[in-house]
Design an enzyme around this catalytic site. Structure first.
Site, PDB file in Angstrom:
ATOM      1  N   PHE A  58       0.807  -1.225   0.000  1.00  0.00           N
ATOM      2  CA  PHE A  58       0.000   0.000   0.000  1.00  0.00           C
ATOM      3  C   PHE A  58       0.838   1.272   0.000  1.00  0.00           C
ATOM      4  CE2 PHE A  58       0.272  -1.432   4.497  1.00  0.00           C
ATOM      5  CZ  PHE A  58       0.830  -0.307   5.086  1.00  0.00           C
ATOM      6  N   ARG A  86      -3.364   7.091  20.606  1.00  0.00           N
ATOM      7  CA  ARG A  86      -3.729   5.921  19.785  1.00  0.00           C
ATOM      8  C   ARG A  86      -5.121   5.407  20.169  1.00  0.00           C
ATOM      9  NH1 ARG A  86      -0.605   4.526  15.444  1.00  0.00           N
ATOM     10  NH2 ARG A  86      -0.878   2.312  15.847  1.00  0.00           N
ATOM     11  N   THR A  92      -6.601   1.402  12.858  1.00  0.00           N
ATOM     12  CA  THR A  92      -6.210   1.937  11.543  1.00  0.00           C
ATOM     13  C   THR A  92      -7.367   1.916  10.548  1.00  0.00           C
ATOM     14  OG1 THR A  92      -4.002   1.059  11.958  1.00  0.00           O
ATOM     15  CG2 THR A  92      -4.497   1.697   9.705  1.00  0.00           C
ATOM     16  N   ARG A 103     -11.170   8.034  14.173  1.00  0.00           N
ATOM     17  CA  ARG A 103     -11.238   7.347  12.876  1.00  0.00           C
ATOM     18  C   ARG A 103     -12.636   6.800  12.599  1.00  0.00           C
ATOM     19  NH1 ARG A 103      -5.251   4.668  13.304  1.00  0.00           N
ATOM     20  NH2 ARG A 103      -4.174   6.162  11.973  1.00  0.00           N
ATOM     21  N   ASN A 113      -8.056   7.408   6.340  1.00  0.00           N
ATOM     22  CA  ASN A 113      -8.563   7.133   7.689  1.00  0.00           C
ATOM     23  C   ASN A 113      -8.536   8.333   8.637  1.00  0.00           C
ATOM     24  OD1 ASN A 113      -5.822   7.175   8.026  1.00  0.00           O
ATOM     25  ND2 ASN A 113      -5.668   5.222   9.107  1.00  0.00           N
ATOM     26  N   GLU A 127       9.267  11.646  14.503  1.00  0.00           N
ATOM     27  CA  GLU A 127       8.268  12.332  13.679  1.00  0.00           C
ATOM     28  C   GLU A 127       8.150  13.804  14.075  1.00  0.00           C
ATOM     29  OE1 GLU A 127       4.666   9.987  13.738  1.00  0.00           O
ATOM     30  OE2 GLU A 127       5.646   8.307  12.739  1.00  0.00           O
TER      31      GLU A 127
HETATM   32  P1  CMP Z   1      -1.156   5.956   9.457  1.00  0.00           P
HETATM   33  O1  CMP Z   1      -1.411   6.001  10.916  1.00  0.00           O
HETATM   34  O2  CMP Z   1      -0.947   7.247   8.751  1.00  0.00           O
HETATM   35  O3  CMP Z   1       0.150   5.044   9.224  1.00  0.00           O
HETATM   36  C1  CMP Z   1       0.355   4.315   8.040  1.00  0.00           C
HETATM   37  C2  CMP Z   1      -0.824   4.353   7.132  1.00  0.00           C
HETATM   38  O4  CMP Z   1      -0.849   3.357   6.150  1.00  0.00           O
HETATM   39  C3  CMP Z   1      -2.084   4.095   7.941  1.00  0.00           C
HETATM   40  O5  CMP Z   1      -2.355   5.183   8.753  1.00  0.00           O
HETATM   41  C4  CMP Z   1      -3.084   3.791   6.851  1.00  0.00           C
HETATM   42  O6  CMP Z   1      -3.672   4.957   6.332  1.00  0.00           O
HETATM   43  C5  CMP Z   1      -2.200   3.169   5.789  1.00  0.00           C
HETATM   44  N1  CMP Z   1      -2.449   1.731   5.708  1.00  0.00           N
HETATM   45  C6  CMP Z   1      -2.160   0.791   6.626  1.00  0.00           C
HETATM   46  N2  CMP Z   1      -2.545  -0.429   6.188  1.00  0.00           N
HETATM   47  C7  CMP Z   1      -3.078  -0.235   4.968  1.00  0.00           C
HETATM   48  C8  CMP Z   1      -3.662  -1.099   4.004  1.00  0.00           C
HETATM   49  N3  CMP Z   1      -3.772  -2.415   4.224  1.00  0.00           N
HETATM   50  N4  CMP Z   1      -4.123  -0.550   2.859  1.00  0.00           N
HETATM   51  C9  CMP Z   1      -4.011   0.762   2.617  1.00  0.00           C
HETATM   52  N5  CMP Z   1      -3.469   1.643   3.499  1.00  0.00           N
HETATM   53  C10 CMP Z   1      -3.020   1.145   4.664  1.00  0.00           C
END
Ligand code: CMP
Length: 146
Positions: A58, A86, A92, A103, A113, A127
């Site tokens: 991804f 968190r 996520t 979220r 998200n 970060e």
């Molecule tokens: P974030 O907290 O910004 O950290 C990494 C990002 O990757 C996460 O939020 C999601 O938006 C994205 N992400 C994680 N897993 C997937 C997935 N299976 N498909 C698409 N996007 C993903």
């Protein structure tokens, strides 16, 4: 340091006008904003920020999305900041996020998200340093930067 974390409201949530509501939820949960800015990452910056995910399938979609519009970035301070944020933002995937989490309320898909938050104390410090210089962060007793 476990009392600071980094979060940003993602492009679609900013574009939809949810930044104020999300910041209000974060402040109401006891987080203090010690730095903030709205920027648009270019693709190179997004790839650098998310490089921990560069082997994931991804990655391309994630970095294209993250650089598709302005994001609202906050540096936050609170006891147990990383873990507590968190919990407040939820899982996520918005479909799996608990009721009342950011979220669940504002996320649309696992990619779109709504919000990012640091996942460990070590990554939080990395970060924060990625987006903010020490002069852009409020001074506090536990982080005497001057
Ligand atoms: P974030 O907290 O910004 O950290 C990494 C990002 O990757 C996460 O939020 C999601 O938006 C994205 N992400 C994680 N897993 C997937 C997935 N299976 N498909 C698409 N996007 C993903």
């Amino acid at each position: 340091m476990s009392d600071r974390t980094l979060t940003f409201i993602k492009p679609e949530a900013v574009d939809d006008g949810y930044a104020g509501k999300i910041i209000s939820i974060i402040e109401s949960a006891g987080f203090k904003i010690i730095g903030s800015k709205m920027i648009r990452m270019n693709l190179k910056t997004a790839r650098e920020f998310y490089k921990v995910h560069q082997e994931k399938e991804f990655f391309e979609g994630l970095t294209e999305y993250a650089s598709s519009g302005p994001i609202f970035i906050l540096c936050l301070e609170k006891d147990n900041a990383v873990e507590d944020l968190r919990k407040l933002i939820g899982a996520t995937d918005p479909e799996k996020a608990a009721e009342g989490t950011i979220r669940k309320l504002f996320g649309k898909t696992i990619r779109r998200n709504g919000i990012h938050a640091s996942d460990s104390n070590e990554n939080a410090e990395k970060e924060i340093a990625f987006f903010f210089s020490k002069f852009e962060l409020l001074q506090s007793s536990s982080h005497d930067i001057h």
